[in-house]
Design a protein around this motif. Structure first.
Motif, PDB file in Angstrom:
ATOM      1  N   HIS A 136       1.916   4.325  -2.801  1.00 41.77           N
ATOM      2  CA  HIS A 136       1.303   5.818  -2.592  1.00 41.77           C
ATOM      3  C   HIS A 136       2.950   6.546  -3.051  1.00 41.77           C
ATOM      4  O   HIS A 136       2.560   7.649  -3.163  1.00 41.77           O
ATOM      5  CB  HIS A 136       0.739   5.961  -1.036  1.00 41.77           C
ATOM      6  CG  HIS A 136      -1.219   6.062  -0.767  1.00 41.77           C
ATOM      7  ND1 HIS A 136      -1.288   4.155  -1.039  1.00 41.77           N
ATOM      8  CD2 HIS A 136      -1.953   6.869  -1.229  1.00 41.77           C
ATOM      9  CE1 HIS A 136      -2.854   4.734  -0.465  1.00 41.77           C
ATOM     10  NE2 HIS A 136      -3.087   5.805  -1.420  1.00 41.77           N
ATOM     11  N   SER A 173       0.977  -1.293  -0.263  1.00 47.47           N
ATOM     12  CA  SER A 173      -0.126   0.402  -0.146  1.00 47.47           C
ATOM     13  C   SER A 173       0.873   1.727   0.087  1.00 47.47           C
ATOM     14  O   SER A 173       0.144   2.312  -0.174  1.00 47.47           O
ATOM     15  CB  SER A 173      -0.760  -0.318   1.066  1.00 47.47           C
ATOM     16  OG  SER A 173      -1.615   1.093   1.103  1.00 47.47           O
ATOM     17  N   GLY A 184      -6.547  11.954   3.448  1.00 43.75           N
ATOM     18  CA  GLY A 184      -5.052  11.390   2.918  1.00 43.75           C
ATOM     19  C   GLY A 184      -5.214   9.579   3.656  1.00 43.75           C
ATOM     20  O   GLY A 184      -6.344   9.188   3.765  1.00 43.75           O
ATOM     21  N   ILE A 185      -4.241   9.219   3.978  1.00 45.43           N
ATOM     22  CA  ILE A 185      -4.308   8.756   4.678  1.00 45.43           C
ATOM     23  C   ILE A 185      -4.732   7.629   6.166  1.00 45.43           C
ATOM     24  O   ILE A 185      -3.679   8.631   6.776  1.00 45.43           O
ATOM     25  CB  ILE A 185      -3.030   7.301   4.114  1.00 45.43           C
ATOM     26  CG1 ILE A 185      -2.114   7.076   2.813  1.00 45.43           C
ATOM     27  CG2 ILE A 185      -2.416   6.017   4.758  1.00 45.43           C
ATOM     28  CD1 ILE A 185      -0.888   6.180   2.309  1.00 45.43           C
ATOM     29  N   ASP A 215      -7.257   4.371   2.500  1.00 47.28           N
ATOM     30  CA  ASP A 215      -7.115   6.248   1.849  1.00 47.28           C
ATOM     31  C   ASP A 215      -8.344   6.614   1.603  1.00 47.28           C
ATOM     32  O   ASP A 215      -9.145   6.259   1.134  1.00 47.28           O
ATOM     33  CB  ASP A 215      -6.829   5.430   0.278  1.00 47.28           C
ATOM     34  CG  ASP A 215      -6.330   6.876  -0.229  1.00 47.28           C
ATOM     35  OD1 ASP A 215      -5.836   7.910   0.269  1.00 47.28           O
ATOM     36  OD2 ASP A 215      -5.831   6.580  -1.670  1.00 47.28           O
ATOM     37  N   THR A 216      -8.484   7.740   2.073  1.00 44.28           N
ATOM     38  CA  THR A 216      -9.524   8.663   2.809  1.00 44.28           C
ATOM     39  C   THR A 216      -9.658   9.776   1.898  1.00 44.28           C
ATOM     40  O   THR A 216      -8.745  10.172   1.188  1.00 44.28           O
ATOM     41  CB  THR A 216      -9.685   9.040   4.267  1.00 44.28           C
ATOM     42  OG1 THR A 216      -8.634   9.544   4.680  1.00 44.28           O
ATOM     43  CG2 THR A 216      -9.742   7.592   4.645  1.00 44.28           C
TER      44      THR A 216
END
Length: 688
Positions: free
Chosen positions: A55, A51, A187-188, A183-184
């Motif tokens: 990013h 993940s 941000g993370i 992931d929003t």
């Protein structure tokens, strides 16, 4: 309230190897359990790496303005390696070092990621394994407190996330921790999904046969109803292992398991003694040889028995006990692993030469004049291991200016078949001692001697630690002779020298004695009580009761040592004048000649001295003595003390030196008495 209902001990037939390899023992420790928890989180961290890589790749693409390679051209794999911190030399308190390396197939991508890149984390949360808030906020606070690197609005590397996972696991409250990156829009979000340990509800301990239940209660009782903490569990196990270690026992907690329902299962390995054997070694070559001592004579001395959990402290005491038999030059115990987790004991012994002739010398306290004043020569033969049963035979002859003693002693230190360690001594003795101690040497009786023929048997056994008792029956025929060797019954004052009026007195004595000894050193505490009863089985045999006691106490103050001693006695009945208690002399009241204070039916003598080291084997001493016959001098048949003007009481004081020598302590003392006389005293050995 402390509950002990769920603490129980269950005997187990499972046997663990006596000396497991270090890796084997660690695998069962609570911290090893924490390692397994970390290993279980490895897959989740690998997913987190993927993940973070995605990013990080996006950030790189934006910065470089280059198209992202196709997925087929990008081979990304993560490996998680766990290494023992102690081997790696790390300084962290965590027992595990976790490192992650990202390997890329293409060489250009490897160069681009030589250093780990950071990813911005907007939010950090602690949740349960289902992603929901923890029911217990205290555990959530414990997990949050363990986080050091992972904070909101911080840029993190994979290594930093891994380190915080380890910190949560190493807090001891959680059995798993899975980091999840979400992931929003903002941000993370980094979520640590934790699973708390169960609450402690009971304990099952298997294989602990000698471990007291109280030790388990003290170690685990305060954790009842609380969440199991692996660090606290490790401390409890260490305390149990420490209990075994303090007692020198070959035992340890070998496995720990958390069962469903919050039950802790402890498996203890206790090494029982399987077999004990004796191996004789040659005193010159060290090779195995045939011994003269019967093995059962040695085995009966030791307290370690088959089926006991082996104790090194008990083994040390057994070695000392065998050495005190006097027939061994060297003794050692070698434990060896046996089947089913037991231990075999091999006692290596080196025998001393069993007997031989010897010669020596000494000083008699009864001689106060003459060119060879008090000097005694001796010749002896001894055999310390008759029949290979540690039985001892001693034949000795001592001869001086007047003194002479011929003695035969035969001792069996442990009668066969007796479980109380009873010893038996058979003794025959013919002695001649100077009569000046009681009757003085200023009245023409300077060569008067007391002759005794004695024979008897004594039995001794330990009563309790440091206490022993002796009982015996002794027959004695004694009389007085002049300087020509002729029997006499009156002295120059026409006072009787015997109790019966014959040339000799016959006495059958029943003897009982109890002795207390501290450490065994001369300066340690000591107490002796001796009672003798004359049995008049024949009308001419003497009948009397004699009680004698001695006590000693030593106290160390810095380099100096204070020694206090007190002795006393009393005789009731018909006894011979030469059996009166003589007061004064080297071993009584210094400053007086032997017997110079008095000769009484009763007596008390007290002494105090302070000794201090000077140089090498030499020490100095100052002393003070006091003695009295308690006014009993006139009650002795013939009143030998009153006829010779002895004061009946007196004290002395002085100073001297002591020299430690192969013959024993040599004592040279200079004393003053209350009659303003001065006198040198010389002795060999400690004072009585």
């Amino acid at each position: 309230m402390l509950r002990n209902d769920d603490v129980r001990i269950v005997s187990s037939s499972i046997k663990i190897p006596l000396l497991p390899k270090p890796s084997h023992s660690h695998s069962h420790s609570p911290l090893a359990t924490a390692r397994s928890h970390i290993a279980n989180a490895a897959n989740s961290i690998t997913q987190l790496i993927h993940s973070f890589t995605a990013h990080s790749t996006e950030l790189t693409r934006t910065a470089l303005r280059k198209p992202l390679p196709s997925p087929s051209s990008l081979l990304c794999s993560a490996t998680l390696s766990l290494t023992d911190e102690r081997k790696g030399g790390g300084a962290s308190s965590s027992p595990i070092l976790c490192s992650a390396s990202l390997s890329l197939a293409e060489e250009s991508q490897q160069k681009a990621r030589q250093s780990e890149e950071r990813v911005l984390i907007s939010e950090v949360l602690v949740r349960n394994k289902d992603g929901e808030e923890l029911e217990r906020k205290d555990l959530e606070a414990e997990a949050a407190q363990a986080l050091k690197a992972c904070r909101p609005n911080s840029a993190l590397t994979v290594r930093e996330v891994q380190d915080d996972v380890h910190r949560i696991i190493n807090s001891g409250y959680f059995c798993s921790c899975v980091p999840v990156a979400v992931d929003t829009r903002d941000g993370i979000r980094l979520i640590f999904q934790v699973e708390p340990n169960q609450e402690f509800q009971g304990l099952v301990c298997e294989g602990a046969n000698v471990l007291p239940a109280k030790v388990l209660e003290n170690s685990f009782g305060d954790g009842y109803g609380k969440v199991i903490n692996l660090k606290r569990l490790d401390e409890a196990i260490s305390s149990i292992n420490g209990w075994y270690m303090e007692r020198g026992l070959f035992a340890m907690v070998s496995a720990v398991e958390i069962l469903s329902g919050g039950i802790l299962r402890l498996q203890v390995s206790e090494a029982e003694v399987n077999n004990i054997s004796i191996r004789f070694l040659d005193r010159k070559t060290g090779e195995t040889t045939v011994g003269k001592t019967k093995p059962e004579t040695i085995l009966r001395q030791i307290t370690t028995k088959k089926g006991q959990v082996y104790s090194m402290l008990q083994g040390k005491r057994d070695v000392e006990t065998v050495l005190t038999m006097g027939i061994m030059e060297d003794v050692s115990i070698i434990p060896q692993p046996a089947d089913a987790g037991k231990v075999d004991l091999v006692m290596n012994v080196v025998e001393r030469p069993s007997g031989g002739f010897s010669a020596g010398g000494g000083i008699s306290s009864g001689i106060t004049s003459g060119p060879l004043r008090g000097l005694i020569g001796s010749f002896a033969y001894s055999h310390r291991n008759v029949f290979g049963r540690n039985q001892k035979l001693n034949i000795s002859l001592e001869r001086g200016q007047i003194d002479s003693i011929f003695r035969i002693n035969y001792t069996d230190p442990w009668i066969q078949g007796d479980d109380k360690r009873t010893s038996r001594t058979i003794m025959i003795q013919n002695s001649r001692t100077p009569g000046t101690i009681v009757h003085g040497n200023v009245d023409g009786n300077s060569s008067l001697t007391i002759g005794r023929i004695t024979g008897g048997m004594e039995f001794s056994r330990p009563i309790r630690p440091k206490w022993s008792g002796t009982a015996g029956l002794i027959f004695q025929r004694a009389g007085v002779r002049d300087d020509k060797g002729d029997p006499i019954i009156k002295d120059c004052y026409s006072s009787p020298l015997t109790a019966s009026g014959n040339t000799h007195d016959d006495t059958l004595l029943a003897k009982i004695e109890t002795v207390y000894t501290g450490s065994g050193d001369h300066g340690s505490s000591m107490f002796v009580l001796n009672v003798e009863q004359g049995l008049p089985l024949l009308s001419e045999w003497l009948s009397f009761t004699r009680v004698n006691t001695r006590a000693r106490k030593g106290v160390e103050i810095g380099p100096a040592r204070i020694l206090l001693s007190l002795s006393g006695g009393h005789v009731k009945g018909n006894f011979s004048p030469y059996e009166a208690f003589a007061i004064g002399g080297t071993n009584s009241v210094r400053g007086y000649e032997e017997g110079g204070v008095g000769s009484g039916r009763s007596y008390v003598v007290g002494s105090g001295e302070i000794s201090f080291p000077m140089f090498g084997p030499v020490e100095g001493v100052v002393f003070s003595d006091y003695g009295t016959d308690l006014g009993s001098g006139p009650t002795v048949p013939g009143d030998p003390a009153g006829a010779r003007g002895k004061p009946g009481s007196g004290h002395g004081y002085g100073f001297g030196i002591r020299v430690d020598s192969p013959l024993g302590p040599l004592r040279l003392e200079y004393a003053f008495n209350d009659q303003k006389d001065k006198r040198f005293h010389f002795g060999v050995g400690h004072r009585n």
